[in-house]
Design a protein around this motif. Structure first.
Motif, short mmCIF file in Angstrom:
data_model
loop_
_atom_site.label_atom_id
_atom_site.label_comp_id
_atom_site.label_asym_id
_atom_site.label_seq_id
_atom_site.Cartn_x
_atom_site.Cartn_y
_atom_site.Cartn_z
N ALA A 1 0.82 -1.22 0.00
CA ALA A 1 0.00 0.00 0.00
C ALA A 1 0.85 1.26 0.00
CB ALA A 1 -0.94 0.00 1.20
N LEU A 2 2.04 1.22 0.60
CA LEU A 2 2.90 2.40 0.65
C LEU A 2 3.74 2.61 -0.60
CD1 LEU A 2 4.20 2.27 4.35
CD2 LEU A 2 2.53 3.86 3.35
N THR A 3 3.77 1.63 -1.50
CA THR A 3 4.62 1.72 -2.69
C THR A 3 4.35 2.97 -3.53
OG1 THR A 3 5.02 -0.65 -2.76
CG2 THR A 3 5.29 0.54 -4.83
N PRO A 4 3.11 3.34 -3.82
CA PRO A 4 2.92 4.56 -4.62
C PRO A 4 3.12 5.86 -3.84
CG PRO A 4 0.79 3.55 -4.17
CD PRO A 4 1.84 2.63 -3.61
N VAL A 5 3.25 5.76 -2.50
CA VAL A 5 3.35 6.96 -1.66
C VAL A 5 4.82 7.30 -1.39
CG1 VAL A 5 2.73 7.96 0.56
CG2 VAL A 5 1.13 6.44 -0.60
N TRP A 6 5.60 6.31 -1.03
CA TRP A 6 7.03 6.53 -0.75
C TRP A 6 7.81 6.29 -2.03
CZ3 TRP A 6 7.81 3.53 4.50
CH2 TRP A 6 7.11 4.21 5.51
N THR A 7 8.15 7.34 -2.73
CA THR A 7 8.68 7.20 -4.09
C THR A 7 10.19 7.38 -4.22
OG1 THR A 7 8.16 9.52 -4.51
CG2 THR A 7 6.48 7.90 -5.12
N SER A 8 10.89 7.68 -3.16
CA SER A 8 12.34 7.81 -3.29
C SER A 8 12.95 6.44 -3.56
CB SER A 8 12.95 8.41 -2.02
OG SER A 8 12.95 7.46 -0.98
N VAL A 9 14.13 6.43 -4.14
CA VAL A 9 14.81 5.17 -4.47
C VAL A 9 15.06 4.35 -3.20
CG1 VAL A 9 16.93 4.16 -5.39
CG2 VAL A 9 15.86 6.09 -6.56
N ALA A 10 15.51 5.01 -2.13
CA ALA A 10 15.78 4.29 -0.88
C ALA A 10 14.49 3.69 -0.30
CB ALA A 10 16.41 5.24 0.14
N ALA A 11 13.40 4.47 -0.34
CA ALA A 11 12.13 3.96 0.17
C ALA A 11 11.63 2.79 -0.67
CB ALA A 11 11.09 5.07 0.20
N GLN A 12 11.75 2.90 -2.00
CA GLN A 12 11.32 1.80 -2.88
C GLN A 12 12.15 0.54 -2.63
OE1 GLN A 12 8.68 1.55 -5.28
NE2 GLN A 12 8.06 3.27 -4.00
N ALA A 13 13.45 0.72 -2.41
CA ALA A 13 14.30 -0.43 -2.11
C ALA A 13 13.88 -1.08 -0.79
CB ALA A 13 15.76 -0.01 -2.06
N GLY A 14 13.60 -0.26 0.21
CA GLY A 14 13.16 -0.80 1.50
C GLY A 14 11.81 -1.50 1.41
N LEU A 15 10.88 -0.91 0.65
CA LEU A 15 9.57 -1.53 0.48
C LEU A 15 9.67 -2.85 -0.28
CD1 LEU A 15 7.49 1.67 -0.34
CD2 LEU A 15 7.33 0.28 1.75
N LYS A 16 10.52 -2.89 -1.29
CA LYS A 16 10.71 -4.14 -2.05
C LYS A 16 11.33 -5.20 -1.16
CE LYS A 16 12.76 -6.25 -6.15
NZ LYS A 16 12.45 -7.53 -5.61
N LEU A 17 12.30 -4.81 -0.34
CA LEU A 17 12.91 -5.74 0.59
C LEU A 17 11.86 -6.30 1.56
CD1 LEU A 17 15.51 -7.04 1.71
CD2 LEU A 17 15.75 -5.04 3.16
N ALA A 18 11.00 -5.43 2.07
CA ALA A 18 9.94 -5.88 2.99
C ALA A 18 8.97 -6.83 2.29
CB ALA A 18 9.18 -4.67 3.55
N ARG A 19 8.56 -6.50 1.06
CA ARG A 19 7.65 -7.38 0.31
C ARG A 19 8.30 -8.72 0.01
NH1 ARG A 19 6.59 -2.78 -2.47
NH2 ARG A 19 7.89 -3.44 -4.22
#
Length: 195
Positions: free
Chosen positions: A19-37
């Motif tokens: 759910a946070l993927t389209p909200v947190w758009t920085s590269v670091a945030a996307q990397a962290g969200l992908k790691l969590a998923r």
């Protein structure tokens, strides 16, 4: 015992990170969200094997094959739907819908799933007695299933970190494919894995 909270927590992490993927758009945030998923996905893969085993026993191979095949068929259908929906409404609603569906699955699992103890499988009871006698907790698994579970974890961790959507981005950039067409490509990939 102890698998249910672990499984539910992984689903909750998947729901929130999706759910946070389209909200947190920085590269670091996307990397962290992908790691969590990806971490949640690996837990799901491992927990699925445990849950199917404890509910199917000697029919494990037949039932795990059915579960995995069914998952890939649902992923194939989801890929087509996501491609169509993203083409129509953009990516954000697709991720929010997927996050909400994961949250519902999390709640459903918490309410409906009941862990079995070793009474249905003598080998589970023996393992629990062994783990208690040693003062350790091994998810009440017999040694062979513990090895299978650990190897499944390692395999899926490697698969999920290397197997991503980069190829779809290549098709989009190189050939100008629409998002809906990418959904069909992803559907064919998942459908073939399900077969």
């Amino acid at each position: 015992r102890g698998r249910k909270p672990f499984f539910v927590a992984a689903l909750a992490v998947a729901a929130v990170s999706t759910a946070l993927t389209p909200v947190w758009t920085s590269v670091a945030a996307q990397a962290g969200l992908k790691l969590a998923r990806d971490a949640a996905g690996v837990v799901r893969e491992v927990m699925r094997s445990l849950v199917v085993y404890e509910h199917s026993g000697r029919k494990f191979v037949r039932w795990i094959g059915r579960f995995v095949g069914s998952e890939f068929f649902f992923m194939a259908a989801g890929a087509v739907f996501a491609g169509w929906a993203a083409e129509r409404w953009g990516w954000a609603p697709v991720f929010w819908t997927a996050g909400a569906a994961s949250a519902l699955a999390c709640a459903g699992l918490w309410i409906m799933f009941h862990e079995k103890t070793g009474s249905g499988h003598p080998e589970l009871a023996d393992r629990r007695a062994l783990s208690v006698s040693r003062g350790g907790r091994f998810f009440d698994l017999p040694p062979d299933l513990l090895r299978l579970t650990l190897s499944d974890f390692v395999f899926n961790a490697g698969l999920m970190t290397s197997h991503s959507f980069y190829l779809l981005l290549f098709f989009q950039d190189k050939f100008g494919y629409s998002i809906a067409a990418l959904g069909v490509i992803q559907m064919l990939h998942r459908f073939s894995l399900g077969v």
